[in-house]
Design an enzyme around this catalytic site. Structure first.
Site, PDB file in Angstrom:
ATOM      1  N   ASP A  38      -1.180  -0.075   2.498  1.00 47.87           N
ATOM      2  CA  ASP A  38      -2.200  -1.189   2.606  1.00 47.87           C
ATOM      3  C   ASP A  38      -3.613  -0.551   1.795  1.00 47.87           C
ATOM      4  O   ASP A  38      -3.782   0.931   2.386  1.00 47.87           O
ATOM      5  CB  ASP A  38      -2.500  -1.806   3.997  1.00 47.87           C
ATOM      6  N   GLY A  41      -6.778  -2.491  -2.919  1.00 48.37           N
ATOM      7  CA  GLY A  41      -7.771  -3.401  -3.506  1.00 48.37           C
ATOM      8  C   GLY A  41      -9.262  -2.739  -3.048  1.00 48.37           C
ATOM      9  O   GLY A  41     -10.158  -2.737  -3.772  1.00 48.37           O
ATOM     10  N   HIS A  55      -3.970  -0.331  -7.346  1.00 49.56           N
ATOM     11  CA  HIS A  55      -2.421  -0.524  -7.399  1.00 49.56           C
ATOM     12  C   HIS A  55      -1.813   0.496  -8.247  1.00 49.56           C
ATOM     13  O   HIS A  55      -0.734   1.098  -7.993  1.00 49.56           O
ATOM     14  CB  HIS A  55      -1.970  -1.824  -7.686  1.00 49.56           C
ATOM     15  N   SER A  83       4.942  -8.828  -0.428  1.00 51.04           N
ATOM     16  CA  SER A  83       5.329  -9.792   0.682  1.00 51.04           C
ATOM     17  C   SER A  83       5.466 -11.286  -0.124  1.00 51.04           C
ATOM     18  O   SER A  83       4.943 -11.384  -1.017  1.00 51.04           O
ATOM     19  CB  SER A  83       4.548  -9.936   1.857  1.00 51.04           C
ATOM     20  N   LEU A 149      18.034  10.748  -0.346  1.00 49.36           N
ATOM     21  CA  LEU A 149      17.122   9.719   0.389  1.00 49.36           C
ATOM     22  C   LEU A 149      17.413   8.457  -0.394  1.00 49.36           C
ATOM     23  O   LEU A 149      17.361   8.291  -1.537  1.00 49.36           O
ATOM     24  CB  LEU A 149      15.525  10.250  -0.024  1.00 49.36           C
TER      25      LEU A 149
END
Length: 258
Positions: A38, A41, A55, A83, A149
């Protein structure tokens, strides 16, 4: 391998980070780390840049975080990339985000292959643009034989929708005689979720100072250790990841016991 991912923004010597990594490796590391990335922006706004610049910068952090997580020995790294609610964002921002998998994997896929990283995705594929899905599926195919991974992108993912879909599948299987009511427990229900092949996250990291889950892995995070930081995702460095893991290693996980 270590010199490949020391690209952090803060002036810390390679030897200092290596010492921290070696210290962390001596204690149990989280098997599955989930990150809510998060602040892209806000990072851009602080610099009077368009949101898409945040981004783009955040994409570089994904690469550094992945390489370090792989070196530490984390088995699964799940990144909340987009999301089911993010479609509400401005059209140009959504379109740019949907181009990022192509850009990221087009640039870093050879490195992921070289470092034995396996790319996976969870989320609703049918709404994704063709070019986005093509990039993800190509990376999954190219890395399917890797056993290091697992880099798991949560793309067009929403936990409430996931849980509801799982309930519908359970009801359908019960109706068709595949599943008995007496057989349904937490383990069986978990097998109907998108994370069926992974253990639940041991550690959740969220950047940017927000203290909420934002519809992310609500079932799976029931007993995860949570670590929040004010740092915006584009500023999240290797040191921050090590700090989060050190905090995890200093906690006692009781899972409801004493």
């Amino acid at each position: 391998m270590f010199k490949k991912f020391i690209l952090g923004k803060r002036q810390t010597t390679t030897s200092t980070l290596r010492d921290k990594v070696e210290k962390i490796k001596k204690l149990p590391v989280p098997e599955h780390v989930a990150i809510i990335m998060d602040g892209n922006g806000r990072w851009a706004k602080k610099r009077a840049l368009p949101r898409i610049a945040g981004h783009h910068e955040g994409m570089k952090v994904v690469r550094n975080t992945t390489m370090l997580a792989n070196d530490i020995g984390i088995k699964v790294l799940t990144l909340y990339a987009f999301s089911t609610e993010n479609w509400k964002r401005p059209k140009n921002e959504v379109e740019y985000i949907m181009k990022l998998p192509e850009e990221f994997l087009g640039t870093f896929l050879p490195e992921l292959i070289e470092n034995n990283v396996q790319v996976k995705m969870m989320g609703y594929k049918d709404q994704l643009p063709v070019h986005t899905l093509r990039a993800i599926e190509n990376a999954m195919e190219e890395t399917k034989n890797n056993n290091g991974l697992i880099l798991n992108f949560a793309l067009n993912y929403g936990s409430r929708a996931e849980i509801l879909d799982a309930v519908k599948q359970v009801l359908n299987d019960h109706k068709n005689g595949i599943l008995k009511e007496t057989d349904l427990d937490e383990k069986v229900f978990s097998s109907y979720l998108m994370t069926t092949n992974y253990t639940d996250p041991d550690l959740l990291i969220r950047t940017s100072g927000e203290i909420r889950l934002s519809n992310f892995m609500l079932w799976q995070l029931a007993y995860s250790e949570l670590w929040f930081t004010e740092v915006l995702w584009p500023d999240f460095s290797e040191e921050h990841l090590l700090e989060a893991i050190e905090a995890f290693q200093n906690r006692q996980r009781r899972f409801g016991g004493i």
